[in-house]
Design a protein around this motif. Structure first.
Motif, PDB file in Angstrom:
ATOM      1  N   GLY A  86      47.846  41.128  33.500  1.00  0.00           N
ATOM      2  CA  GLY A  86      47.154  39.769  33.461  1.00  0.00           C
ATOM      3  C   GLY A  86      47.902  38.587  33.104  1.00  0.00           C
ATOM      4  N   GLY A  87      47.348  37.460  32.626  1.00  0.00           N
ATOM      5  CA  GLY A  87      48.153  36.193  32.163  1.00  0.00           C
ATOM      6  C   GLY A  87      47.663  35.150  33.048  1.00  0.00           C
ATOM      7  N   CYS A  88      48.534  34.123  32.946  1.00  0.00           N
ATOM      8  CA  CYS A  88      48.191  32.967  33.680  1.00  0.00           C
ATOM      9  C   CYS A  88      49.347  32.209  33.873  1.00  0.00           C
ATOM     10  N   CYS A  89      49.275  31.134  34.988  1.00  0.00           N
ATOM     11  CA  CYS A  89      50.202  30.193  35.258  1.00  0.00           C
ATOM     12  C   CYS A  89      49.584  28.886  35.155  1.00  0.00           C
ATOM     13  N   THR A  90      49.852  27.951  34.140  1.00  0.00           N
ATOM     14  CA  THR A  90      49.112  26.734  34.058  1.00  0.00           C
ATOM     15  C   THR A  90      49.775  25.439  34.359  1.00  0.00           C
ATOM     16  N   ILE A  91      50.994  25.837  34.815  1.00  0.00           N
ATOM     17  CA  ILE A  91      51.958  24.674  35.302  1.00  0.00           C
ATOM     18  C   ILE A  91      51.926  24.478  36.790  1.00  0.00           C
ATOM     19  N   GLY A  92      51.389  23.232  37.172  1.00  0.00           N
ATOM     20  CA  GLY A  92      50.838  23.036  38.693  1.00  0.00           C
ATOM     21  C   GLY A  92      49.769  23.605  38.899  1.00  0.00           C
ATOM     22  N   ASP A  93      49.334  24.342  39.754  1.00  0.00           N
ATOM     23  CA  ASP A  93      48.015  24.882  40.182  1.00  0.00           C
ATOM     24  C   ASP A  93      47.831  25.928  39.140  1.00  0.00           C
ATOM     25  N   ASP A  94      46.497  25.824  38.403  1.00  0.00           N
ATOM     26  CA  ASP A  94      46.203  26.645  37.350  1.00  0.00           C
ATOM     27  C   ASP A  94      45.846  28.109  38.355  1.00  0.00           C
ATOM     28  N   ARG A  95      46.451  29.126  37.710  1.00  0.00           N
ATOM     29  CA  ARG A  95      46.348  30.319  38.195  1.00  0.00           C
ATOM     30  C   ARG A  95      46.261  31.386  37.109  1.00  0.00           C
ATOM     31  N   TYR A  96      45.087  32.373  37.176  1.00  0.00           N
ATOM     32  CA  TYR A  96      44.667  33.202  36.157  1.00  0.00           C
ATOM     33  C   TYR A  96      44.865  34.721  36.775  1.00  0.00           C
ATOM     34  N   PHE A  97      45.323  35.699  36.256  1.00  0.00           N
ATOM     35  CA  PHE A  97      45.664  36.905  37.010  1.00  0.00           C
ATOM     36  C   PHE A  97      44.917  38.531  36.217  1.00  0.00           C
ATOM     37  N   ASN A  98      44.601  39.265  37.128  1.00  0.00           N
ATOM     38  CA  ASN A  98      43.988  40.351  36.412  1.00  0.00           C
ATOM     39  C   ASN A  98      44.764  41.761  37.197  1.00  0.00           C
ATOM     40  N   ASP A  99      46.080  41.593  37.437  1.00  0.00           N
ATOM     41  CA  ASP A  99      46.714  42.457  38.228  1.00  0.00           C
ATOM     42  C   ASP A  99      47.452  43.312  37.110  1.00  0.00           C
ATOM     43  N   VAL A 100      48.159  44.435  37.486  1.00  0.00           N
ATOM     44  CA  VAL A 100      48.876  45.143  36.708  1.00  0.00           C
ATOM     45  C   VAL A 100      50.074  45.523  37.562  1.00  0.00           C
ATOM     46  N   HIS A 101      51.400  45.349  37.069  1.00  0.00           N
ATOM     47  CA  HIS A 101      52.604  45.550  37.555  1.00  0.00           C
ATOM     48  C   HIS A 101      53.436  46.718  36.589  1.00  0.00           C
ATOM     49  N   ARG A 102      54.429  47.370  37.066  1.00  0.00           N
ATOM     50  CA  ARG A 102      55.234  48.266  36.506  1.00  0.00           C
ATOM     51  C   ARG A 102      56.881  47.969  36.882  1.00  0.00           C
ATOM     52  N   LEU A 103      57.509  48.024  35.682  1.00  0.00           N
ATOM     53  CA  LEU A 103      59.102  47.617  35.990  1.00  0.00           C
ATOM     54  C   LEU A 103      59.524  48.946  35.537  1.00  0.00           C
TER      55      LEU A 103
END
Length: 187
Positions: A86-103
């Motif tokens: 998850g998380g969000c990006c509120t710089i520029g276009d607000d975007r909110y996430f519900n994804d899951v990534h693995r490194l």
């Protein structure tokens, strides 16, 4: 230092990450892995490793399907991998996430385990996109629980979701499934 109840300022090597907030810091053995956050003018999706023994930073160059820049996400370690949720990006276009990534840290390769569904009509269960939520990882069961946080328009959330991860050894592909939501549970 919990024995002496003191803070110690550490001056690590010159390769430290830029100033940021809303990032994650996750312990891996004798190292701390820092991912993402937001700086003065941009959301970030970079990865740094702090070696506790040598007091030095290393910027990791990673390949694969990296998460979009974000802050307010949660991260945890599982075996030899960092998992970002998850998380969000509120710089520029607000975007909110519900994804899951693995490194996968040994190979420095990202993979997307659960794509972001905030812009699609995916039929499977997904929690609403969110940031600033609580997350507990139960390694023995390969299960994470997430609770609350904030979603679109900073609306507070009170739901509870369970994420089941199949984490193979090595750099094999991992898989994930969201098994359902429990809303406003009373005990």
């Amino acid at each position: 230092d919990l024995v002496e109840n003191q803070w110690w300022h550490i001056n690590p090597s010159d390769h430290s990450p830029s100033a940021r907030r809303g990032h994650s810091a996750t312990l891996f053995g004798d190292s701390i892995v820092v991912f993402g956050g937001v700086g003065p003018s941009a959301a970030l999706n970079d990865v740094y490793v702090y070696d506790i023994e040598t007091a030095s930073w290393t910027a990791l160059e990673c390949s694969g399907d990296a998460p979009a820049p974000r802050s307010g996400h949660r991260a945890f370690s599982s075996g030899d991998s960092l998992i970002v949720v998850g998380g969000c990006c509120t710089i520029g276009d607000d975007r909110y996430f519900n994804d899951v990534h693995r490194l996968h840290l040994p190979s420095r390769t990202w993979e997307c385990l659960v794509p972001d569904s905030s812009a699609s009509q995916d039929s499977g269960p997904h929690p609403p996109p969110r940031f600033g939520f609580g997350l507990v990882w139960i390694e023995e069961e390969s299960v994470a629980y997430i609770h609350g946080g904030a979603g679109f328009n900073n609306v507070s959330l009170g739901d509870l979701w369970r994420l089941s991860l199949a984490m193979p050894g090595g750099d094999s592909k991992a898989s994930a499934s969201v098994t359902g939501a429990m809303r406003n549970m009373a005990l």
